[in-house]
Write a protein that holds these residues in place. Structure first.
Motif, PDB file in Angstrom:
ATOM      1  N   CYS A  18       8.989   3.879 -30.300  1.00 34.55           N
ATOM      2  CA  CYS A  18      10.127   3.012 -30.598  1.00 34.55           C
ATOM      3  C   CYS A  18       9.739   1.721 -31.289  1.00 34.55           C
ATOM      4  O   CYS A  18      10.601   0.972 -31.729  1.00 34.55           O
ATOM      5  CB  CYS A  18      10.851   2.663 -29.290  1.00 34.55           C
ATOM      6  N   CYS A  21      11.124   0.572 -34.781  1.00 31.66           N
ATOM      7  CA  CYS A  21      12.533   0.244 -34.960  1.00 31.66           C
ATOM      8  C   CYS A  21      12.913  -1.067 -34.299  1.00 31.66           C
ATOM      9  O   CYS A  21      14.067  -1.437 -34.271  1.00 31.66           O
ATOM     10  CB  CYS A  21      13.423   1.365 -34.438  1.00 31.66           C
ATOM     11  N   ARG A  49      11.868   3.700 -39.227  1.00 27.52           N
ATOM     12  CA  ARG A  49      12.187   4.968 -38.574  1.00 27.52           C
ATOM     13  C   ARG A  49      10.965   5.861 -38.411  1.00 27.52           C
ATOM     14  O   ARG A  49      10.799   6.510 -37.379  1.00 27.52           O
ATOM     15  CB  ARG A  49      13.239   5.726 -39.391  1.00 27.52           C
ATOM     16  N   TRP A 194      21.283   5.180 -34.921  1.00 29.66           N
ATOM     17  CA  TRP A 194      19.951   5.492 -34.385  1.00 29.66           C
ATOM     18  C   TRP A 194      19.431   4.356 -33.499  1.00 29.66           C
ATOM     19  O   TRP A 194      18.788   4.594 -32.473  1.00 29.66           O
ATOM     20  CB  TRP A 194      18.971   5.792 -35.513  1.00 29.66           C
ATOM     21  N   LEU A 198      18.623   4.582 -29.386  1.00 25.67           N
ATOM     22  CA  LEU A 198      17.368   4.197 -28.754  1.00 25.67           C
ATOM     23  C   LEU A 198      17.592   3.143 -27.674  1.00 25.67           C
ATOM     24  O   LEU A 198      16.983   3.214 -26.595  1.00 25.67           O
ATOM     25  CB  LEU A 198      16.387   3.681 -29.808  1.00 25.67           C
ATOM     26  N   ALA A 227      22.327  10.240 -31.291  1.00 24.42           N
ATOM     27  CA  ALA A 227      21.188  10.754 -32.057  1.00 24.42           C
ATOM     28  C   ALA A 227      21.546  12.047 -32.773  1.00 24.42           C
ATOM     29  O   ALA A 227      21.123  12.280 -33.918  1.00 24.42           O
ATOM     30  CB  ALA A 227      19.995  10.976 -31.127  1.00 24.42           C
ATOM     31  N   THR A 235      14.351   9.977 -34.617  1.00 23.61           N
ATOM     32  CA  THR A 235      15.257   9.448 -33.597  1.00 23.61           C
ATOM     33  C   THR A 235      15.544  10.504 -32.532  1.00 23.61           C
ATOM     34  O   THR A 235      15.529  10.216 -31.328  1.00 23.61           O
ATOM     35  CB  THR A 235      16.578   8.989 -34.238  1.00 23.61           C
TER      36      THR A 235
END
Length: 681
Positions: A18, A21, A49, A194, A198, A227, A235
């Protein structure tokens, strides 16, 4: 690997997946700090991404974007922060140092504070990538919030999400949820599905740790829906990884398995060896829990070269450990041990002392199941040594905190006395002036002075008495376990002197370990685990006399010291402890929790040669037979009748191979069985 340990190890993997992002939704180069949440360039968003799949290559692309951005603008700063995070993940410290230097010398004075906050953030990311989560959290906590108050939403998003995950990992769940809810609000402002997915996935994990399963399920299901709408492979991979962990913790193995399999599909679709290695390791964990060891071995052996190719040290550790545990379970015990030991050597080199302890404990469990009692005892013993070191560090920290509280109180009292002294001095000065004017009142002034001095003396005595009382209270508090109310190790070390005046222990020691305590926490929650500890502590206290010493030794372990050495009395007490712990079940929130314990005990000096030992060696010996009780089935007590040794060096040598010595007849043991209960699986 066990479910609890897997979550700890995979927390950093999720962070890795993660991290790119964090910098989502950055405003255009010249967007004002107070403007709307706007997205950056398509090229930068693509790096956010997918960059973690190949961080070094992505960092080079970010470098090219930076060179074409207006120097000193927020857009340039934003790109540098993305590049810095990728370089931290790629462990390119030299290139990251160059990024930090540029930020420290930022040419635009309007963004100086923002650049400084970004420097701290990137240094925390560097610590994070090196698995030093505690230091990363401290560095993030130290960022001046004023530096972020006027920053664009994208920078606040990075800070909130990163610190939220760190707080979650360190057990500060309330803080984590608060930070992640703020991050989710910013993600929803961005309109990017996206990012929303998350944020919701991370919140689901925090809610799970907060014992709010309904909210965790709602969040992770919504994250999955978002997602699926976005349809980005990376994602989807991240969300299904989180989904698998949440469902595993909620004991929904089939959905957890489906999520892990979906994560593998998306990792292959994204053509990311690093992510594929993680997903294979996650799936292997599922099959280890299902006792499908052959399948777990196949998946782990596929994950290992991928993790090495991607230079993913944590993925390599997980794969090595899972290979070892699977091989042990398939009867290849010696070979399996070698794989686990290789993983632990790597972990030690990386400073992962606590995770080495978790691996040792898990190794002991798998060796116990495989019938290698001697190997299990050895692993448990090594785990105990690491746990003791951690507890000693906690004790030192608690002592320092107690001393700091006392010093603060003392300083406050001293300031109060100083203020009073100053007031008295001022009063004396005014009295002197009056003396010059009113000689006739001289005698009265002496009387007033005497009264003031008397009052001051009384107040000083009261203050000293209050300080002494405060000091005594702090001393008592530092010797009591706050959860159970039992004595802790510090109290034990003082109290044991009455049973070991000459340095040699006289009496009987019992060491009690609650069986499968992690399973209790995993199934019923940590609040239920605390309730079990409190209930067991009450049962232990009821089982012994008022003047016997009962100590919470650490975690789910308790220690009892009694003066009696009579074989019949000691055996009866051991059986009573087993029976009282095992029946009835602990009641919590309408649930009946089955509890059993493994117990080791011995009387000192040791028969038949009356070998006297110090209390440290006595506890180590009892610890060994307690782990024998665990390795031979749990819910039982093993007690030492006699040891065929006449000096302490021979005792140490025998203790290293206690199980074998027992089988050879050099050790006499009593084995007691606990009550029949429903086995916790």
């Amino acid at each position: 690997m066990s479910e609890s340990l897997c979550i700890q190890r995979h927390l950093r993997h999720i962070v890795i997946l993660c991290s790119a992002c964090l910098v989502a939704c950055s405003p255009a180069p010249d967007t004002p700090a107070t403007g709307q949440f706007a997205s950056g360039s398509p090229e930068l968003e693509q790096l956010e991404r997918t960059g973690t799949a190949a961080p070094a290559a992505a960092a080079e692309k970010a470098k090219a974007l930076y060179e074409n951005a207006p120097q000193g603008s927020f857009g340039a700063l934003d790109i540098l922060s993305v590049r810095g995070g990728l370089l931290a993940e790629a462990r390119d410290d030299a290139a990251l140092a160059d990024v930090v230097t540029r930020l420290e010398n930022w040419p635009n004075p309007q963004l100086t504070e923002t650049a400084r906050a970004t420097v701290s953030f990137l240094r925390a990311r560097q610590l994070w990538a090196a698995n030093n989560l505690r230091e990363a959290e401290l560095l993030m906590d130290g960022i001046d919030k004023q530096q972020l108050s006027n920053a664009p939403p994208s920078l606040r998003m990075r800070f909130l999400r990163a610190l939220g995950r760190l707080k979650d990992g360190s057990g500060r769940i309330e803080d984590a949820i608060s930070l992640q809810l703020q991050a989710l609000a910013l993600a929803e402002q961005s309109g990017q599905r996206w990012l929303q997915a998350l944020c919701r996935g991370e919140l689901a994990q925090a809610y799970l740790h907060a014992q709010q399963p309904d909210r965790a399920l709602s969040m992770v299901d919504e994250a999955t829906r978002l997602a699926e709408q976005d349809r980005d492979a990376i994602t989807l991979l991240r969300v299904y990884t989180l989904r698998g962990i949440v469902y595993a913790q909620l004991e929904k193995p089939e959905e957890s398995l489906r999520s892990a399999e979906a994560a593998i599909r998306y990792a292959r679709e994204a053509n990311s060896p690093r992510d594929l290695a993680l997903s294979l390791a996650n799936l292997a964990d599922n099959y280890l829990r299902k006792a499908d060891f052959a399948h777990a071995l196949t998946l782990s052996e596929e994950a290992l070269p991928l993790a090495r190719q991607a230079k993913d040290r944590t993925g390599e550790l997980v794969a090595l450990t899972n290979i070892g545990l699977a091989k042990i379970s398939l009867g290849q015990i010696a070979e399996g041990k070698r794989f686990v030991e290789q993983a632990m050597v790597m972990d030690k080199q990386g400073g992962g002392v606590s995770s080495v302890g978790d691996t040792l404990n898990e190794l002991g469990i798998y060796l116990e199941r495989a019938g290698d009692a001697a190997g299990a005892i050895e692993a448990y013993h090594a785990y105990r040594q690491i746990s003791d070191e951690d507890l000693q560090q906690e004790d030192r920290k608690a002592i320092l905190e107690a001393q700091e509280r006392f010093d603060s109180e003392r300083r406050a009292k001293e300031i109060e006395l100083l203020n009073r002294d100053n007031g008295i001095a001022a009063e004396q000065l005014r009295r002197g002036n009056l003396q010059m004017r009113l000689w006739a009142l001289l005698a009265g002034c002496f009387v007033v002075s005497g009264i003031l001095l008397a009052l001051l003396y009384q107040r000083v005595r009261k203050t000293n008495a209050a300080l002494a009382t405060s000091n005594e209270q702090l001393k008592i508090q530092s010797e009591i376990d706050p959860l159970t109310g039992l004595a802790n190790r510090r109290h034990f070390q003082l109290a044991i002197k009455r049973l070991a005046d000459d340095g040699k222990l006289r009496g009987t020691v019992f060491l009690i370990d609650i069986d499968h305590f992690k399973r209790i926490n995993d199934r019923f929650g940590h609040a239920a685990g605390d309730a079990v500890l409190v209930d067991v502590s009450h049962r232990l206290r009821e089982a012994v006399r008022a003047d016997d010493l009962v100590v919470r030794w650490g975690g789910e372990e308790f220690l009892i010291v009694v003066e009696s050495r009579s074989a019949e009395t000691v055996q009866a007490l051991a059986q009573r402890l087993l029976d009282m712990i095992g029946k009835p079940p602990v009641s919590y929130a309408g649930q009946a929790i089955t509890v059993t314990a493994s117990i080791g005990f011995a009387s000192f000096p040791i028969a038949p040669h009356d070998l006297a030992v110090n209390w440290e060696r006595a506890i180590n010996l009892v610890d060994t037979v307690m782990y024998m009780a665990k390795a031979h089935g749990r819910n039982r007590a093993y007690g030492i009748d006699q040891l065929d040794v006449q000096d302490e060096s021979a005792l140490d040598e025998l203790a290293q191979g206690m199980d074998a010595a027992w089988r050879e007849g050099r050790v006499g043991l009593r084995a007691l069985q606990g009550p029949q209960t429903e086995v916790l699986t």
